[in-house]
Design a protein around this motif. Sequence first.
Motif, PDB file in Angstrom:
ATOM      1  N   ALA A 282       0.694  -1.282  -0.203  1.00 42.86           N
ATOM      2  CA  ALA A 282      -0.052  -0.136   0.187  1.00 42.86           C
ATOM      3  C   ALA A 282       1.114   1.330  -0.434  1.00 42.86           C
ATOM      4  O   ALA A 282       0.386   1.958  -0.094  1.00 42.86           O
ATOM      5  N   TRP A 283       2.546   1.340  -0.045  1.00 39.97           N
ATOM      6  CA  TRP A 283       2.713   2.433   0.179  1.00 39.97           C
ATOM      7  C   TRP A 283       3.034   2.705  -1.310  1.00 39.97           C
ATOM      8  O   TRP A 283       3.343   4.302  -1.576  1.00 39.97           O
ATOM      9  N   SER A 284       2.443   2.246  -2.135  1.00 42.48           N
ATOM     10  CA  SER A 284       2.478   2.816  -3.492  1.00 42.48           C
ATOM     11  C   SER A 284       0.973   3.519  -3.548  1.00 42.48           C
ATOM     12  O   SER A 284       0.967   4.374  -4.992  1.00 42.48           O
ATOM     13  N   THR A 285       1.049   3.732  -2.602  1.00 46.47           N
ATOM     14  CA  THR A 285      -0.786   4.284  -3.004  1.00 46.47           C
ATOM     15  C   THR A 285      -0.763   5.655  -2.241  1.00 46.47           C
ATOM     16  O   THR A 285      -1.840   6.265  -1.772  1.00 46.47           O
ATOM     17  N   GLY A 286       0.144   5.865  -1.852  1.00 49.07           N
ATOM     18  CA  GLY A 286       0.232   7.114  -0.575  1.00 49.07           C
ATOM     19  C   GLY A 286       0.137   8.079  -1.288  1.00 49.07           C
ATOM     20  O   GLY A 286       0.194   8.179  -2.351  1.00 49.07           O
ATOM     21  N   PRO A 287       0.176   9.599  -1.149  1.00 47.28           N
ATOM     22  CA  PRO A 287       0.332  10.724  -2.145  1.00 47.28           C
ATOM     23  C   PRO A 287       1.017  10.739  -2.948  1.00 47.28           C
ATOM     24  O   PRO A 287       0.981  11.722  -3.781  1.00 47.28           O
ATOM     25  N   ALA A 288       2.911  10.831  -1.791  1.00 49.16           N
ATOM     26  CA  ALA A 288       3.510  10.402  -2.712  1.00 49.16           C
ATOM     27  C   ALA A 288       4.023   9.987  -3.661  1.00 49.16           C
ATOM     28  O   ALA A 288       5.077  10.035  -4.350  1.00 49.16           O
ATOM     29  N   SER A 289       2.976   8.900  -4.487  1.00 47.34           N
ATOM     30  CA  SER A 289       3.427   8.042  -5.104  1.00 47.34           C
ATOM     31  C   SER A 289       3.312   8.251  -6.499  1.00 47.34           C
ATOM     32  O   SER A 289       2.856   9.000  -7.243  1.00 47.34           O
ATOM     33  N   PRO A 290       4.734   8.101  -7.252  1.00 44.46           N
ATOM     34  CA  PRO A 290       4.607   8.494  -8.562  1.00 44.46           C
ATOM     35  C   PRO A 290       3.199   7.865  -9.416  1.00 44.46           C
ATOM     36  O   PRO A 290       3.277   8.520 -10.687  1.00 44.46           O
ATOM     37  N   MET A 291       2.557   6.842  -9.172  1.00 45.62           N
ATOM     38  CA  MET A 291       1.505   6.892  -9.764  1.00 45.62           C
ATOM     39  C   MET A 291       0.334   7.544 -10.104  1.00 45.62           C
ATOM     40  O   MET A 291      -0.021   7.659 -11.103  1.00 45.62           O
ATOM     41  N   TYR A 292       0.486   8.415  -9.107  1.00 42.99           N
ATOM     42  CA  TYR A 292      -0.628  10.083  -9.557  1.00 42.99           C
ATOM     43  C   TYR A 292      -0.122  10.903  -9.893  1.00 42.99           C
ATOM     44  O   TYR A 292      -0.716  11.875 -10.936  1.00 42.99           O
ATOM     45  N   GLU A 293       1.418  10.244 -10.142  1.00 44.62           N
ATOM     46  CA  GLU A 293       1.583  11.622 -10.750  1.00 44.62           C
ATOM     47  C   GLU A 293       1.656  10.939 -12.976  1.00 44.62           C
ATOM     48  O   GLU A 293       1.915  11.697 -13.485  1.00 44.62           O
ATOM     49  N   ILE A 294       1.196   9.941 -12.930  1.00 38.05           N
ATOM     50  CA  ILE A 294       0.450   8.920 -14.141  1.00 38.05           C
ATOM     51  C   ILE A 294      -0.592   9.110 -14.703  1.00 38.05           C
ATOM     52  O   ILE A 294      -0.417   9.410 -15.593  1.00 38.05           O
ATOM     53  N   ASN A 295      -1.049   9.213 -13.814  1.00 37.97           N
ATOM     54  CA  ASN A 295      -2.259   9.095 -13.418  1.00 37.97           C
ATOM     55  C   ASN A 295      -3.700  10.278 -12.505  1.00 37.97           C
ATOM     56  O   ASN A 295      -3.552   8.907 -10.976  1.00 37.97           O
ATOM     57  N   PRO A 296      -3.515  11.488 -12.289  1.00 34.62           N
ATOM     58  CA  PRO A 296      -3.701  12.033 -10.742  1.00 34.62           C
ATOM     59  C   PRO A 296      -5.184  11.569 -10.588  1.00 34.62           C
ATOM     60  O   PRO A 296      -5.560  12.023  -9.074  1.00 34.62           O
ATOM     61  N   ASP A 297      -6.053  10.495 -11.525  1.00 31.84           N
ATOM     62  CA  ASP A 297      -7.595  10.367 -11.168  1.00 31.84           C
ATOM     63  C   ASP A 297      -7.611   9.068 -10.814  1.00 31.84           C
ATOM     64  O   ASP A 297      -8.269   8.277 -10.177  1.00 31.84           O
ATOM     65  N   PHE A 298      -5.950   8.764 -10.375  1.00 35.10           N
ATOM     66  CA  PHE A 298      -6.088   6.572 -10.342  1.00 35.10           C
ATOM     67  C   PHE A 298      -6.750   6.199  -8.949  1.00 35.10           C
ATOM     68  O   PHE A 298      -6.311   7.499  -7.556  1.00 35.10           O
ATOM     69  N   TYR A 299      -7.185   5.542  -8.926  1.00 35.32           N
ATOM     70  CA  TYR A 299      -8.066   5.902  -6.943  1.00 35.32           C
ATOM     71  C   TYR A 299      -7.997   4.328  -6.864  1.00 35.32           C
ATOM     72  O   TYR A 299      -8.231   3.576  -7.955  1.00 35.32           O
ATOM     73  N   PRO A 300      -7.200   3.625  -5.718  1.00 32.53           N
ATOM     74  CA  PRO A 300      -6.742   1.565  -5.800  1.00 32.53           C
ATOM     75  C   PRO A 300      -7.937   1.458  -4.651  1.00 32.53           C
ATOM     76  O   PRO A 300      -8.743   2.370  -4.077  1.00 32.53           O
ATOM     77  N   GLY A 301      -8.209   0.221  -5.141  1.00 26.90           N
ATOM     78  CA  GLY A 301      -9.014  -0.544  -4.555  1.00 26.90           C
ATOM     79  C   GLY A 301      -7.965  -2.259  -4.010  1.00 26.90           C
ATOM     80  O   GLY A 301      -6.820  -2.280  -4.586  1.00 26.90           O
ATOM     81  N   PHE A 302      -8.203  -2.048  -3.207  1.00 29.42           N
ATOM     82  CA  PHE A 302      -7.866  -3.995  -2.435  1.00 29.42           C
ATOM     83  C   PHE A 302      -8.685  -4.662  -2.333  1.00 29.42           C
ATOM     84  O   PHE A 302      -9.074  -4.592  -1.828  1.00 29.42           O
ATOM     85  N   MET A 303      -7.284  -6.037  -2.493  1.00 33.96           N
ATOM     86  CA  MET A 303      -8.633  -6.795  -2.259  1.00 33.96           C
ATOM     87  C   MET A 303      -7.233  -8.180  -2.043  1.00 33.96           C
ATOM     88  O   MET A 303      -6.351  -8.234  -2.451  1.00 33.96           O
ATOM     89  N   ALA A 304      -7.435  -9.251  -0.998  1.00 35.12           N
ATOM     90  CA  ALA A 304      -6.498 -10.999  -0.880  1.00 35.12           C
ATOM     91  C   ALA A 304      -6.763 -10.900  -2.128  1.00 35.12           C
ATOM     92  O   ALA A 304      -7.585 -11.078  -3.004  1.00 35.12           O
TER      93      ALA A 304
END
Lengths: 417, 300
Positions: A261-283
């Motif tokens: 989940a460190w990849s989904t924090g506000p400093a994650s580069p994923m939001y630079e690629i897509n500012p609208d990215f919203y993650p979901g989590f599941m096992a």
Amino acid sequence: MRLLKTTLAVATAAASLATATTAMANTTVEFWTFRPQEEALWNRVNQENLIPGVTVNFNRISNDDYEARLRIALQRGGPDIFSGKVGAQWLAQFIAADAIVSMEELGVDLSNILPGALAGGQAADGQFYGVPFAVQLQSIIYNTDAFESLGLAHPTNIDEFEALLRAADAAGMEGLAVAGQAGWYLNQVFNEVIMAGLVADADQQAFVDGTKCFTDPVFVSALERVASWGPYMSANPTATNYDPMRTAVASGDALMMIDGAWSTGPASPMYEINPDFYPGFMAVPGVNGKVVAHPDGAYLANARSEKLDAVRQVLEFTTTETFGQLFLEEVTEPTAVQGEFVVENDITNAVMAALANAASIEPFIQPALNADTPNYGELIAQQMQRLLAGNATAAEAAAAVQAGLNSWGYVGAANCR
Amino acid sequence: MSYKSLEKTQLWLMLLPGVILYAIFNFGPLVGLLYMSVHEWSGIGGMTFVGLDNFRLILLDDFYRAGFLKALWQNIYFFAIIITSLLVIGTFIALMLSFKVYGRKQYQILYFLPYPLAGAAVAYLMMLIFDTNGPVNSTLLSWGWIDRPVNFMGSEDITLMMYAFFMSWYRMGFAIVMILAAIVAVRTDLVEAAFLDGAKRWQAIRHIVFPVLMPAFVVVFIIILVDTFNNADFTLLISEAQAGPNRSTDILGSYLYRSAFGAGPQDLALGYGVASVIGLLTAIIIAPVAALGAMRNIKK
């Protein structure tokens, strides 16, 4: 003359006091970490003067050469505090060189740290050498927009999960992006999440105890399942590195990945690629259906620091509820501190909710499997790469893991020859 | 002082700067390497004398010996591809460039262009071109030649070969310059005389051209040998210290790096002592070959 002497004495005393006070107020401790997401946290600690008389100078070192630079720096004194990685083996090299001081020796009370997180700073002898800072969720992370576009419900079993992979493929997406080029990812994240989903906790415990072998059908069938997902993974998983995997999910080219989940924090580069990215989590919805709660290392104190009092102050602060609350607000990762917290960030709330369903054991950090070489982590990284590249069957990969562990006589060696 | 003594003193004085520099930058580190190889040292704290334990670990422990031999074998394979490419293709291009044709200078610059580039830039270029979604795979897919992208950068079978080919391209300019300089020294009058005496083309090349080119071949051979056995730029930059997949891109340079600095929390460093042993063993393997080559050139 007496008046002059008195005046001089008072002035000298006042100057000394002022100097001492200034010195107290300006103790700066050097802090090194490989975690860029903590910069805002430590800036806030300094700005709000939350550790009276101490300023923490945050230094982010690239994860790639963190250990090499740390070793070189420690030869010359090094940082006063530094982030340690998880695992008794990682700590052992610093303990052997007397480079870090135990929390007992430093006088830092860890009773306010979550029991499950303490492994983040625990050595093989059971002593604690650091203050754990976070408990990371490791699970499937998916792109919610991409997921909704498929119009499917959340999978509740492995058949529905595989139907989801097929639906993503049919919609022109990669079902599961996999950073198979990164060995650390395969052993710490990918394999652990797969096993937490597909293998019962009791079986995982039996692997660690050596009462069950890695050639057992339970382990082999979990690997077989991974191999069968090949057509829905990144085209060449062993040529895909960590950042391209995250890019694929953030951009919607891939539906999901297995990650922390460190990849989904506000400093994650994923939001630079897509500012609208919203993650979901599941096992992984297998027979166990659980996620992984991974203690993500600890703050360590340099035994040769000349500012050990200030270091103690900082480390004591990191065990407080105030720090836990700040950690949640600024880093948006679950803190290792116990307490009642207000979490306003929806993603952090989702992460914490998912953590409630964590597996009870994480073989990757167990000393019994990692006390010698080739250790479990190393073997899993290599065999998972062979499996993903189609160079080994699940049975062959499992046999190689078992043979590697047997070679140094791990706890189950006699039972599993 | 007699003339002979003065001459000797002058000779020693002229040699001295070179000897001092060699002692500081070559001999000193070599002695340091020997010293470190009998110690255990993680890079922090004090060193512990362990005798020959580090050598025993690499040469007698099944796991580490297998790792070392795998890296050595892969290094030989890596070197063989590069040196063959450089000598065969390099000689061919150098011969072409030796003819007085239009645009010769421009071609010389073009071939030499990759040589000054940084290794990291070349590695990045290779990743861009041969990525799963890169232009080569896209083109092959669009032409219908393949069904799935080729795993250029993550295959146990071909990734090291890709590194070798790119390394060959990267170093080709150097080989061409060396061989071209030697070609210029070939005496055309001797070649013409040989033809007049009835020599065949191959006989003239074998007996007149190649002997002149041989010192250049030896220099290229030695420099590339030392380079490929001591560095592992592409492996470390692309496959990282783990040299995956499944250590298939591991060569001695990456094995040494991993021993010294580790490759992650569960793939820890073995210490500078073990790394020194690997450095020494590498030197022992390549030094005789390099020395023999150098001696051959000196005799000429």
